[in-house]
Design an enzyme around this catalytic site. Structure first.
Site, PDB file in Angstrom:
ATOM      1  N   CYS A   1       0.841  -1.188   0.000  1.00 42.06           N
ATOM      2  CA  CYS A   1       0.000   0.000   0.000  1.00 42.06           C
ATOM      3  C   CYS A   1       0.878   1.240   0.000  1.00 42.06           C
ATOM      4  O   CYS A   1       2.094   1.164   0.161  1.00 42.06           O
ATOM      5  CB  CYS A   1      -0.918   0.017   1.228  1.00 42.06           C
ATOM      6  SG  CYS A   1      -2.040  -1.398   1.341  1.00 42.06           S
TER       7      CYS A   1
ATOM      8  N   ASP B   1      11.515  -8.422 -18.553  1.00 46.95           N
ATOM      9  CA  ASP B   1      10.490  -8.018 -17.585  1.00 46.95           C
ATOM     10  C   ASP B   1      11.116  -7.987 -16.194  1.00 46.95           C
ATOM     11  O   ASP B   1      12.153  -8.600 -15.953  1.00 46.95           O
ATOM     12  CB  ASP B   1       9.305  -8.983 -17.614  1.00 46.95           C
ATOM     13  CG  ASP B   1       8.001  -8.324 -17.184  1.00 46.95           C
ATOM     14  OD1 ASP B   1       8.057  -7.182 -16.686  1.00 46.95           O
ATOM     15  OD2 ASP B   1       6.935  -8.941 -17.341  1.00 46.95           O
ATOM     16  N   ASP B   2      10.450  -7.257 -15.284  1.00 50.27           N
ATOM     17  CA  ASP B   2      11.005  -7.149 -13.932  1.00 50.27           C
ATOM     18  C   ASP B   2      10.951  -8.472 -13.190  1.00 50.27           C
ATOM     19  O   ASP B   2      11.838  -8.794 -12.398  1.00 50.27           O
ATOM     20  CB  ASP B   2      10.277  -6.059 -13.142  1.00 50.27           C
ATOM     21  CG  ASP B   2       8.773  -6.231 -13.186  1.00 50.27           C
ATOM     22  OD1 ASP B   2       8.261  -7.115 -12.486  1.00 50.27           O
ATOM     23  OD2 ASP B   2       8.115  -5.487 -13.929  1.00 50.27           O
TER      24      ASP B   2
END
Length: 533
Positions: free
Chosen positions: A2, A383-384
């Site tokens: 978050c 890609d990560d």
């Protein structure tokens, strides 16, 4: 995962809400499921607006104007294994004692134990499945035990010392006490990030706490630092005694509640989650991703052999988080770098979308191809990370549809074979595409001609500094900083199953149904007019 933010302005006549609102925009990448802001007026009244959706969807100008006061906190929710209910939008509020609100980033691995304690001993009602509400009620219980009419910074630190003794997990929190001030604290292992900054004004110093430094630099907070593991900072609103003593503006108090245990930041912040222009625990996210690309280049050159340049015609990043690493990889290996995937910037990050089916559909909505960059070429797509394989399958298929001869996929992260227990809803083991598989088997599963993973040691070396020597890497190894029992992992899986079942109803027939109205106290979703005090 978050995004959290807290703000205390030196001028009591200024409004904190506009800056909190803009700050949440800068942290939107950390959570797209729900957003919320709570402010406090000068006489202690709390004003709240929160709901499901992104920042632009939750807050109207009418609602923002009603969030009055010079201090407040904001939250962006990323859907973890808990419920997807509208009622779990943060910050959470309890009226006793003193009027408390809290926003939380992370996960508690002893949640069931805390829930039993609150029910059987503390006799506090918990209304949701959120760990954040548990934390808030534990904090409220410890403050209540002090049995004081008014509290000060020492009381807050004492209560938090007992909170630390009770809770276990990875967490960073911001909280506000009505009429008194805001605070922020971090778990004793430093798993989740939190930074504090100050800004000089004619009335004194403004203070802001946030998940990432990018928010602070955006608003001119030139002096900032990371909250240390196990540390709490409390920013008290200026009172009459301060003025008589010659102090101007809010007062900052800091205390090391617990000694730092291991200092193991979550390495996935650097791999994927954080913005590249942020600095977390003294390490530039951008620099760490450059390092990842350079390390991965050497692995690829070794894998393909001396004639690797004849086997790879182009290095292609999956936007956005893999761009930095892909560019460094291409430069190190002296290979052409091509932006062959075009991103629709109005689609959210597919990794943090709630539900596998939604992620799959969103990949095609999010990415389009430049066919000429694929046609009759051997391409290395970077890609990560590769988590469930949802995005990977789709982009490999898109490359083949555009005429690519061979499609190789390189991951800046090692094989993800275990769940994440500190607030990132990766998946259960059985849903992770690398679980129980070799690289060749993963390649076959996503229809690629080859898959190359970063080694764990290279990833660690990419992020190590003089201060950062250890990281939370449980998703790669199954060894978690705080430990995680089999019972907890089963509990996590059960919560995720229940959550997915609820989401299937929420997104039936590809339409998102309107969530029930939040009827929390002072929620500005209504047209009620409030006194501006």
């Amino acid at each position: 995962m978050c995004g959290i933010l807290a703000l205390m302005l030196a001028d009591p006549h200024q409004q904190a809400c506009p800056e909190i609102y803009e700050g949440l925009y800068s942290l939107q990448h950390r959570g797209q499921d729900a957003a919320g802001i709570v402010t406090a007026g000068n006489k202690g009244r709390l004003y709240q607006c929160k709901g499901s959706g992104m920042v632009a969807d939750v807050f109207s100008q009418h609602q923002l104007r009603q969030l009055v006061g010079s201090m407040g906190i904001g939250h962006l929710r990323y859907p973890t294994a808990g419920s997807c209910a509208h009622s779990e939008a943060q910050p959470f509020y309890v009226n006793s004692p003193y009027g408390l609100v809290l926003g939380h980033n992370g996960n508690l691995i002893n949640g069931p134990e805390l829930r039993r304690f609150l029910d059987t001993e503390a006799h506090r009602h918990v209304n949701t499945g959120s760990d954040s509400e548990l934390l808030l009620n534990i904090f409220a219980y410890e403050l209540q035990r002090l049995d004081k009419f008014r509290i000060n910074e020492n009381d807050i630190f004492e209560a938090l010392r007992n909170v630390y003794d009770r809770v276990n997990g990875g967490y960073a929190c911001v909280a506000m006490i009505a009429g008194l001030g805001v605070l922020g604290f971090r778990d004793p292992n430093g798993i989740r990030p939190l930074v504090i900054g100050e800004r000089d004004t004619p009335e004194g110093k403004d203070y802001m706490l946030a998940s990432e430094s990018v928010v602070l630099t955006q608003f001119g907070y030139r002096t900032f630092r990371d909250i240390r593991p196990g540390e709490c900072v409390f920013i008290r609103r200026s009172n009459r005694e301060d003025i008589l003593a010659g102090f101007r503006g809010p007062r900052l108090f800091s205390r090391q509640i617990l000694p730092c245990l291991r200092f193991t930041p979550d390495i996935f912040e650097y791999v994927y989650f954080a913005r590249p222009d942020s600095v977390i625990d003294g390490l530039s996210v951008y620099q760490s991703r450059l390092n990842m690309g350079e390390k991965l280049a050497h692995t690829i050159m070794k894998r393909f052999g001396p004639d690797y340049m004849e086997k790879i015609d182009a290095v292609i990043p999956v936007p956005d988080s893999a761009r930095t690493s892909a560019l460094a990889l291409a430069q190190t290996a002296q290979l052409p770098y091509v932006e062959a995937f075009i991103k629709n910037r109005y689609i959210g990050r597919t990794f943090i979308m709630p539900g596998q089916q939604i992620r799959r559909k969103s990949v095609r909505r999010k990415l389009n191809v430049q066919p000429q960059e694929f046609f009759d070429k051997n391409v290395l797509i970077v890609d990560d990370s590769i988590v469930r394989g949802t995005t990977s399958r789709e982009i490999v298929q898109m490359a083949r549809e555009s005429g690519a001869k061979n499609v190789y996929l390189a991951s800046c992260a090692p094989m993800i074979t275990h769940p994440h227990v500190y607030g990132i809803d990766l998946a259960d083991c059985k849903d992770l595409i690398a679980y129980g598989k070799t690289e060749d088997e993963v390649a076959e599963a996503i229809s690629a001609d080859g898959v190359i993973y970063q080694t764990l040691e290279d990833l660690l070396d990419s992020c190590r500094t003089a201060e950062l020597t250890e990281f939370e890497v449980g998703l790669f190894t199954g060894e978690y900083t705080t430990g995680a029992s089999k019972e907890y992992l089963v509990h996590l899986e059960q919560m995720r199953i229940a959550n997915n079942r609820a989401r299937k109803h929420s997104f039936a027939e590809d339409e998102e149904r309107e969530a029930p109205e939040d009827i929390s106290l002072h929620n500005t979703h209504s047209d009620v007019t409030f006194d501006f005090v």
